[in-house]
Design an enzyme around this catalytic site. Sequence first.
Site, PDB file in Angstrom:
ATOM      1  N   ARG A  41       0.822  -1.216   0.000  1.00 43.18           N
ATOM      2  CA  ARG A  41       0.000   0.000   0.000  1.00 43.18           C
ATOM      3  C   ARG A  41       0.861   1.274   0.000  1.00 43.18           C
ATOM      4  O   ARG A  41       0.405   2.323  -0.469  1.00 43.18           O
ATOM      5  CB  ARG A  41      -0.941   0.008   1.198  1.00 43.18           C
ATOM      6  CG  ARG A  41      -2.180  -0.829   0.956  1.00 43.18           C
ATOM      7  CD  ARG A  41      -3.118  -0.770   2.124  1.00 43.18           C
ATOM      8  NE  ARG A  41      -4.441  -1.249   1.750  1.00 43.18           N
ATOM      9  CZ  ARG A  41      -5.373  -1.599   2.615  1.00 43.18           C
ATOM     10  NH1 ARG A  41      -5.120  -1.548   3.913  1.00 43.18           N
ATOM     11  NH2 ARG A  41      -6.553  -1.998   2.200  1.00 43.18           N
ATOM     12  N   LYS A 206     -15.195 -14.139   7.305  1.00 47.89           N
ATOM     13  CA  LYS A 206     -16.586 -13.869   7.675  1.00 47.89           C
ATOM     14  C   LYS A 206     -17.573 -13.829   6.518  1.00 47.89           C
ATOM     15  O   LYS A 206     -17.416 -13.058   5.584  1.00 47.89           O
ATOM     16  CB  LYS A 206     -16.657 -12.541   8.435  1.00 47.89           C
ATOM     17  CG  LYS A 206     -16.117 -12.638   9.855  1.00 47.89           C
ATOM     18  CD  LYS A 206     -16.059 -11.292  10.515  1.00 47.89           C
ATOM     19  CE  LYS A 206     -17.199 -11.073  11.490  1.00 47.89           C
ATOM     20  NZ  LYS A 206     -17.129  -9.697  12.036  1.00 47.89           N
ATOM     21  N   GLY A 356      -6.764  -6.364   0.933  1.00 47.11           N
ATOM     22  CA  GLY A 356      -5.462  -6.319   1.566  1.00 47.11           C
ATOM     23  C   GLY A 356      -4.910  -7.715   1.813  1.00 47.11           C
ATOM     24  O   GLY A 356      -3.754  -8.009   1.486  1.00 47.11           O
ATOM     25  N   GLY A 380     -12.559  -4.035   1.517  1.00 42.16           N
ATOM     26  CA  GLY A 380     -13.952  -3.610   1.627  1.00 42.16           C
ATOM     27  C   GLY A 380     -14.339  -2.660   0.506  1.00 42.16           C
ATOM     28  O   GLY A 380     -15.439  -2.730  -0.044  1.00 42.16           O
TER      29      GLY A 380
HETATM   30  C1  3PG Z   1      -8.674  -1.688   4.867  1.00 44.16           C
HETATM   31  O1  3PG Z   1      -7.659  -2.177   5.341  1.00 44.16           O
HETATM   32  O2  3PG Z   1      -9.622  -2.378   4.457  1.00 44.16           O
HETATM   33  C2  3PG Z   1      -8.741  -0.206   4.711  1.00 44.16           C
HETATM   34  O3  3PG Z   1      -7.544   0.393   5.069  1.00 44.16           O
HETATM   35  C3  3PG Z   1      -9.893   0.348   5.510  1.00 44.16           C
HETATM   36  O4  3PG Z   1      -9.708   0.054   6.868  1.00 44.16           O
HETATM   37  P1  3PG Z   1     -10.977  -0.088   7.820  1.00 44.16           P
HETATM   38  O5  3PG Z   1     -11.698  -1.334   7.357  1.00 44.16           O
HETATM   39  O6  3PG Z   1     -10.443  -0.200   9.200  1.00 44.16           O
HETATM   40  O7  3PG Z   1     -11.833   1.133   7.628  1.00 44.16           O
HETATM   41 MG    MG Z   2     -10.811  -3.660   6.110  1.00 42.93          MG
END
Ligand code: 3PG
Ligand code: MG
Length: 399
Positions: A41, A206, A356, A380
């Site tokens: 990232r 999940k 990720g 997400g």
């Molecule tokens: C992730 O790792 O999915 C993004 O950086 C967003 O992080 P978060 O799900 O904690 O908002």
């Molecule tokens: Mg996340």
Amino acid sequence: MSIRTLDDLLAEGVAGRRVLVRADLNVPLDKQSGAISDDGRIRAVLPTLGALVEAGAKVVVCSHLGRPKGAPDPQFSLRPVAGRLGELLGAPVHFATDTVGDSARSTVADLADGQVALLENLRFNAGETSKDEAERGAFADQLAAFGDAYVDDAFGAVHRKHASVFDVPARLPHVAGRLVLREVEVLSKLTGDPERPYVVVLGGSKVSDKLAVIEALLPTVDRLLIGGGMCFTFLKAQGLEVGTSLLEKDMVETCRNLLERSNGKILLPVDVVVADAFAPDAAHDTVRVDGIPSHRLGLDVGPETVAGFTAALSPAKTIFWNGPMGVFEMPAFAAGTRGIAEAITKADAFSVVGGGDSAAAVRALGLDETSFGHISTGGGASLEYLEGKALPGIAALEN
Ligand code: 3PG
Ligand code: MG
């Protein structure tokens, strides 16, 4: 729908101007040493940061890391990220030890043209994630004071209605960075008219996180392959016993319903690797899914499943993959994820890896990143994009 881009901003000239860049530098950290275990990232925002540095901007970068609870928490400090970012840029990154306080103010004020600063974790401030508009707005005011223009390059966070993502662009001239543009360009190919067969592979722990995307994708995809921890709730929905595997009991009925409506598009594992415990050295065996012992838990999909999934993937022309097939961080339970990743690279398809964890898996397993069409930095965010949801961070750039 018109989004201004980094190139538009560069064309205006940014020399000597302060440019606030929202990045997603939420990298995985090693639990023991705290070292950055995957810097993908950080690398992903280099094109945007490099262009701004080159153009002589004063670059102020902000990001979240992990999920601290609105107050400073040293284990989530961005300091190591500042170090790594400096190495990759080939110039030191000035680190502010707070986000909008004295350290941030003086760090930003002291920046020379072409220099880069990184503010401390946005989520050390309750205003960043607050549901209260006024509280978020007050924090956004403080952040916006550090920029003459705003660049969103945090694709992984565009699905969050957070101050730095949603409220700051309402306060400053705003553009999309290179990473955000590229991600949207690629993902829009999947929601548009993907070449068929279009096969989606979902894993991860999940089911509840993936329900909406499964619902949205079922009418569109030709095959939906499900592995990872979430497969056990589906297996349970088929009436099988899953031992002590991960199970979301309140999702069983929903999964049964999805299976009934899926017209056979959903493919589940036929064998799994079961272990005595969730541990790298736990005793383990491969069993058929109708033979999972009551005291053992599934930590990977088995070889027959990999073969079946590979057969489903090989004719594909478009592939989207989100979520590992097993606990790939432990070598004993990495074969499923590796097998599926290899099957994806071998198919003659346009492939997108989202998330990720799956992106980190590709790198951790030593697979060739260039053999995938695109590796998204958003987990997400890419799922919500595919669901067709309006993403607050993108909507904010459109206004
Ligand atoms: C992730 O790792 O999915 C993004 O950086 C967003 O992080 P978060 O799900 O904690 O908002
Ligand atoms: Mg996340």
